[in-house]
Design a protein around this motif. Structure first.
Motif, PDB file in Angstrom:
ATOM      1  N   LEU A 275       0.823  -1.040  -0.079  1.00 39.18           N
ATOM      2  CA  LEU A 275       0.098  -0.035   0.115  1.00 39.18           C
ATOM      3  C   LEU A 275       0.832   1.170  -0.055  1.00 39.18           C
ATOM      4  N   CYS A 276       0.321   2.605  -0.117  1.00 38.64           N
ATOM      5  CA  CYS A 276       0.845   3.737  -0.191  1.00 38.64           C
ATOM      6  C   CYS A 276       1.713   3.881   1.258  1.00 38.64           C
ATOM      7  N   THR A 277       1.149   3.425   2.241  1.00 39.71           N
ATOM      8  CA  THR A 277       1.848   3.532   3.640  1.00 39.71           C
ATOM      9  C   THR A 277       3.011   2.710   3.726  1.00 39.71           C
ATOM     10  N   GLY A 278       3.550   1.711   2.587  1.00 38.76           N
ATOM     11  CA  GLY A 278       4.733   1.073   2.870  1.00 38.76           C
ATOM     12  C   GLY A 278       4.532  -0.345   3.525  1.00 38.76           C
ATOM     13  N   GLN A 279       3.183  -0.658   3.832  1.00 37.65           N
ATOM     14  CA  GLN A 279       3.016  -1.791   4.571  1.00 37.65           C
ATOM     15  C   GLN A 279       2.621  -2.741   3.457  1.00 37.65           C
ATOM     16  N   THR A 280       3.025  -4.266   3.414  1.00 35.09           N
ATOM     17  CA  THR A 280       2.853  -5.162   2.637  1.00 35.09           C
ATOM     18  C   THR A 280       1.905  -6.155   3.036  1.00 35.09           C
ATOM     19  N   TYR A 281       0.832  -6.662   2.223  1.00 34.10           N
ATOM     20  CA  TYR A 281      -0.036  -7.639   2.594  1.00 34.10           C
ATOM     21  C   TYR A 281      -0.152  -8.749   1.471  1.00 34.10           C
ATOM     22  N   ASP A 282      -0.776  -9.705   1.925  1.00 32.18           N
ATOM     23  CA  ASP A 282      -1.271 -10.635   0.553  1.00 32.18           C
ATOM     24  C   ASP A 282      -2.309 -10.178   0.047  1.00 32.18           C
ATOM     25  N   ARG A 283      -2.276 -10.312  -1.308  1.00 36.30           N
ATOM     26  CA  ARG A 283      -3.370  -9.498  -2.251  1.00 36.30           C
ATOM     27  C   ARG A 283      -4.780  -9.800  -1.701  1.00 36.30           C
TER      28      ARG A 283
ATOM     29  N   PRO B  16      -4.479  -1.466   7.560  1.00 35.51           N
ATOM     30  CA  PRO B  16      -4.856  -2.219   8.542  1.00 35.51           C
ATOM     31  C   PRO B  16      -3.718  -2.194   9.784  1.00 35.51           C
ATOM     32  N   VAL B  17      -2.381  -2.053   9.468  1.00 34.51           N
ATOM     33  CA  VAL B  17      -1.369  -2.083  10.579  1.00 34.51           C
ATOM     34  C   VAL B  17      -1.124  -0.715  11.001  1.00 34.51           C
ATOM     35  N   THR B  18      -1.088   0.308  10.098  1.00 34.41           N
ATOM     36  CA  THR B  18      -0.815   1.798  10.687  1.00 34.41           C
ATOM     37  C   THR B  18      -1.891   2.431  11.109  1.00 34.41           C
ATOM     38  N   MET B  19      -3.202   1.988  10.476  1.00 39.40           N
ATOM     39  CA  MET B  19      -4.581   2.907  10.544  1.00 39.40           C
ATOM     40  C   MET B  19      -4.604   4.335  10.023  1.00 39.40           C
ATOM     41  N   GLN B  20      -3.335   4.603   9.012  1.00 36.96           N
ATOM     42  CA  GLN B  20      -3.375   5.598   8.487  1.00 36.96           C
ATOM     43  C   GLN B  20      -4.471   5.727   7.251  1.00 36.96           C
TER      44      GLN B  20
ATOM     45  N   LEU C 137      10.860   3.110   8.842  1.00 33.94           N
ATOM     46  CA  LEU C 137      10.518   4.521   8.758  1.00 33.94           C
ATOM     47  C   LEU C 137       9.322   5.027   9.248  1.00 33.94           C
ATOM     48  N   THR C 138       7.980   4.206   9.131  1.00 34.77           N
ATOM     49  CA  THR C 138       6.795   4.593   9.946  1.00 34.77           C
ATOM     50  C   THR C 138       6.963   4.458  11.254  1.00 34.77           C
ATOM     51  N   VAL C 139       7.552   3.167  11.716  1.00 34.46           N
ATOM     52  CA  VAL C 139       7.747   3.062  13.249  1.00 34.46           C
ATOM     53  C   VAL C 139       8.524   4.088  13.633  1.00 34.46           C
ATOM     54  N   LEU C 140       9.733   4.516  13.367  1.00 32.38           N
ATOM     55  CA  LEU C 140      10.449   5.477  13.899  1.00 32.38           C
ATOM     56  C   LEU C 140       9.765   7.002  13.840  1.00 32.38           C
ATOM     57  N   LEU C 141       9.093   7.270  12.722  1.00 30.86           N
ATOM     58  CA  LEU C 141       8.508   8.555  12.621  1.00 30.86           C
ATOM     59  C   LEU C 141       7.406   8.497  13.472  1.00 30.86           C
ATOM     60  N   GLU C 142       6.599   7.561  13.966  1.00 36.15           N
ATOM     61  CA  GLU C 142       5.550   7.525  14.877  1.00 36.15           C
ATOM     62  C   GLU C 142       6.067   7.666  16.193  1.00 36.15           C
ATOM     63  N   LEU C 143       7.361   7.212  16.583  1.00 35.69           N
ATOM     64  CA  LEU C 143       7.975   7.353  17.835  1.00 35.69           C
ATOM     65  C   LEU C 143       8.219   8.635  17.995  1.00 35.69           C
ATOM     66  N   VAL C 144       8.826   9.552  16.965  1.00 36.81           N
ATOM     67  CA  VAL C 144       9.043  10.835  17.271  1.00 36.81           C
ATOM     68  C   VAL C 144       7.986  11.915  17.246  1.00 36.81           C
TER      69      VAL C 144
END
Length: 403
Positions: free
Chosen positions: A29-37, A52-56, A139-146
């Protein structure tokens, strides 16, 4: 091999976050998260507009095949127990570090240790590690932490180190997660860190701003930051810290990045960019170095009427540009000269006071030196045009005075 054994040995990176099964057709997805199609298509067809993972919120619901991960999974399936143990160890290690960062049970010391290790790993370039960083959404994880936390309640040391890791990861990963910064309250946290953070945090944020101009994915974020009065004011403050070369250089890079978007330029002028750039150029002149970035910014800003006025009305604006006419910009020989002459052509054409100040600052001598130098034909042509303009305007004004 029985099903339970397969379940245990599937690397975390190869599992779909929705079904928890092995990824058969990985898509991103555009968020960078990968899923099974099949899993993500069911999620989207149910009317869900978030990851589903980031809820963005998904600004782009399209899914893209992840060929790199597909190749890694195929390799793992084909090799079985012969799959390079170092790769499995890397996946497990990065997964454990990610868990240490995200777990509420991890102490600050554990999180700092994890960040130190991530920094080391990101320095060791490897296509497999690069894929892991992407697939584990580091990158998403670190950005969220900051940015997902109130900076007044988190360690400045942690923020410094997390931002350092983010900057090291930027060349390796998809930049789309950076777009979370433009949403509240992340943007407020960004501004607060730029205002009250340590010098290292401020310079890191400037380099993060610089990265937003390098990709079409983050163009909107670049626009949002470039139209934030507080962001611009803080960047201008950094450019004026000439005694702190690292801070002023970082500020200039951030300003140059924001200036790359035409839609940001009026805001930059209103926010004091002209003053900041001229202060930087004056400082460079005292140190016998020249700032090509600074001249590039001035060149863009004088395309606006407000930019011309800003240079002309600045107490040392015209004089500072004149000093750049016959100087060498590091490895960009005579580039500053060409830009400086072009800027003077623009402002001297419209403002008599600019012509007077330029002549008083020695522009005629500078131009004559330039014409006798080894600069290119384009620079010499501009120099002759400026000489002609000054001569004709001077003659016109002299005739008017006689009358």
């Amino acid at each position: 091999m029985n099903e339970a054994r397969i379940e245990i040995t599937i690397p975390h990176l190869f599992r779909c976050p929705i079904s928890l099964d092995l990824l058969e057709d990985p898509v991103t997805l555009c968020t960078g998260q990968t899923y099974d199609r099949s899993s993500i298509e069911k999620w989207l067809s149910a009317g869900n507009l978030t990851c589903p993972v980031t809820m963005q919120k998904l600004h782009d619901p399209s899914i893209v095949p992840n060929h790199t991960l597909r190749h890694l999974i195929d390799q793992w399936l084909q090799l079985g127990h012969q799959f390079h143990p170092g790769n499995s160890a890397t996946i497990d290690y990065l997964t454990a570090l990610k868990h240490a960062l995200q777990s509420p049970d991890s102490t600050l010391d554990h999180k700092l240790q994890a960040l130190d290790k991530i920094q080391v790993l990101s320095d060791e370039y490897c296509s497999f590690k690069r894929s892991c960083f992407n697939q584990l959404s580091y990158l998403t994880v670190l950005l969220e932490l900051v940015f997902h936390r109130n900076p007044e309640y988190i360690s400045m040391e942690f923020t410094e180190l997390a931002l350092s890791c983010i900057l090291k990861l930027l060349p390796l990963v998809n930049l789309d997660p950076l777009n979370m910064i433009k949403d509240e309250p992340n943007l407020s946290t960004f501004v607060l860190l730029l205002e009250k953070g340590t010098t290292k945090i401020k310079t890191s944020l400037c380099y993060l701003i610089e990265s937003t101009s390098t990709s079409t994915q983050t163009q909107e974020l670049c626009h949002v930051l470039g139209n934030s009065r507080k962001v611009i004011e803080e960047i201008v403050k950094l450019t004026r810290q000439i005694d702190d070369e690292d801070s002023s250089k970082a500020g200039m890079k951030a300003m140059a990045a924001l200036c790359s978007l035409q839609s940001n330029r009026e805001s930059l002028v209103r926010g004091g960019a002209i003053d900041g750039v001229i202060a930087y150029m004056s400082g460079c002149e005292k140190k016998n170095v020249v700032g090509p970035m600074a001249m590039g910014i001035i060149e863009k800003l004088v395309m606006l009427e407000s930019g011309k006025v800003g240079v002309v009305e600045h107490p040392s604006g015209v004089e500072t540009v004149v000093k750049m006419v016959f100087r060498v910009c590091n490895n960009q020989e005579y580039w500053c000269s060409e830009v400086a002459v072009g800027v003077l052509l623009v402002i001297c054409r419209d403002y008599g006071v600019a012509r007077e100040e330029a002549i008083g600052a020695g522009i005629l001598t500078q131009l004559l030196f330039l014409l006798q130098s080894q600069c290119g034909n384009k620079t010499k042509t501009k120099a002759r045009m400026l000489l002609k303009l000054l001569r004709s305007k001077w003659n016109d004004e002299s005739n008017i005075k006689k009358l």
